[in-house]
Design a protein around this motif. Sequence first.
Motif, PDB file in Angstrom:
ATOM      1  N   ILE A 134       0.620 -10.903   4.897  1.00  0.00           N
ATOM      2  CA  ILE A 134      -0.068 -11.967   5.795  1.00  0.00           C
ATOM      3  C   ILE A 134      -1.532 -11.483   5.884  1.00  0.00           C
ATOM      4  N   LYS A 149       8.474 -21.633   2.515  1.00  0.00           N
ATOM      5  CA  LYS A 149       8.823 -21.103   3.775  1.00  0.00           C
ATOM      6  C   LYS A 149       9.730 -20.119   3.556  1.00  0.00           C
ATOM      7  N   TYR A 171      -1.691 -17.804   4.844  1.00  0.00           N
ATOM      8  CA  TYR A 171      -0.223 -18.119   5.370  1.00  0.00           C
ATOM      9  C   TYR A 171      -0.371 -19.185   6.569  1.00  0.00           C
ATOM     10  N   TRP A 172       0.781 -19.847   6.859  1.00  0.00           N
ATOM     11  CA  TRP A 172       0.722 -20.976   7.699  1.00  0.00           C
ATOM     12  C   TRP A 172       1.777 -20.867   8.601  1.00  0.00           C
ATOM     13  N   ASP A 173       1.829 -21.598   9.714  1.00  0.00           N
ATOM     14  CA  ASP A 173       3.097 -21.786  10.620  1.00  0.00           C
ATOM     15  C   ASP A 173       3.760 -20.572  10.824  1.00  0.00           C
ATOM     16  N   LEU A 174       3.117 -19.414  11.073  1.00  0.00           N
ATOM     17  CA  LEU A 174       3.864 -18.210  11.400  1.00  0.00           C
ATOM     18  C   LEU A 174       4.368 -18.250  12.741  1.00  0.00           C
ATOM     19  N   LYS A 175       5.623 -17.975  13.048  1.00  0.00           N
ATOM     20  CA  LYS A 175       6.391 -18.127  14.151  1.00  0.00           C
ATOM     21  C   LYS A 175       7.190 -17.157  14.554  1.00  0.00           C
ATOM     22  N   PHE A 178      11.149 -13.732  12.050  1.00  0.00           N
ATOM     23  CA  PHE A 178       9.790 -14.591  12.145  1.00  0.00           C
ATOM     24  C   PHE A 178      10.153 -15.697  10.822  1.00  0.00           C
ATOM     25  N   GLU A 179       9.242 -16.331  10.902  1.00  0.00           N
ATOM     26  CA  GLU A 179       9.089 -17.531   9.779  1.00  0.00           C
ATOM     27  C   GLU A 179       7.699 -17.754   9.379  1.00  0.00           C
ATOM     28  N   VAL A 180       7.410 -17.865   8.139  1.00  0.00           N
ATOM     29  CA  VAL A 180       6.184 -18.183   7.648  1.00  0.00           C
ATOM     30  C   VAL A 180       5.952 -19.044   6.520  1.00  0.00           C
ATOM     31  N   LEU A 217       3.009  -9.360  15.372  1.00  0.00           N
ATOM     32  CA  LEU A 217       3.266 -10.688  14.690  1.00  0.00           C
ATOM     33  C   LEU A 217       3.055 -11.397  15.652  1.00  0.00           C
ATOM     34  N   ALA A 251       0.402 -14.827  15.620  1.00  0.00           N
ATOM     35  CA  ALA A 251       0.787 -16.094  15.679  1.00  0.00           C
ATOM     36  C   ALA A 251      -0.143 -16.968  16.678  1.00  0.00           C
TER      37      ALA A 251
END
Length: 179
Positions: A67, A93, A71-75, A81-83, A24, A28
Amino acid sequence: MSDDRIRYDILVQDALRGVMRKVLQETADAGLPGNHHFFITFMTGAPGVRISSRLKERYPEQMTIVIQYQYWDLKVSEKGFEVVLSFADTPEKLEVPFSAVRGFYDPSANFEIEFDVARPEATPQPEPVEGAPEPKSQAPAAARKAPGKAKPAAEKSEAEEKADGKGADVVSLDAFRKK
């Protein structure tokens, strides 16, 4: 049989979560390579999971996210993780600790990992009293009807099919060894 004080089962689970974390993190940083994409199943009621109340009502036990394209802003952090994903054209989110993840599957590589996840403890129900009416469920109507899966049965991943009705599976390391 001897007592396992080293807890190899926990060490293996942690190592496999590290594989998921690394994949992941690379996604990212650089995006999805080739045809790779991921199905991630997690327990929605696990500690640390943050999803909207709308999603929690629709998926009260677990959900599977994909995923892939949108998908956006995968951290990714050490803990989870956040997505941002789109649900019915509404961006949502999600924050998911790795400890809540039940399954990770990459169909392009036919790679699958299943994890043992402690389910949140159920609230004990009082014993029924003879002659008393049946207690009504406190769950919202949508939650009582929804099976808790993100996809219809026809679209279940292999991880979900194996997880249905089964307890923990033993992961054989022979599958990862070169022959």
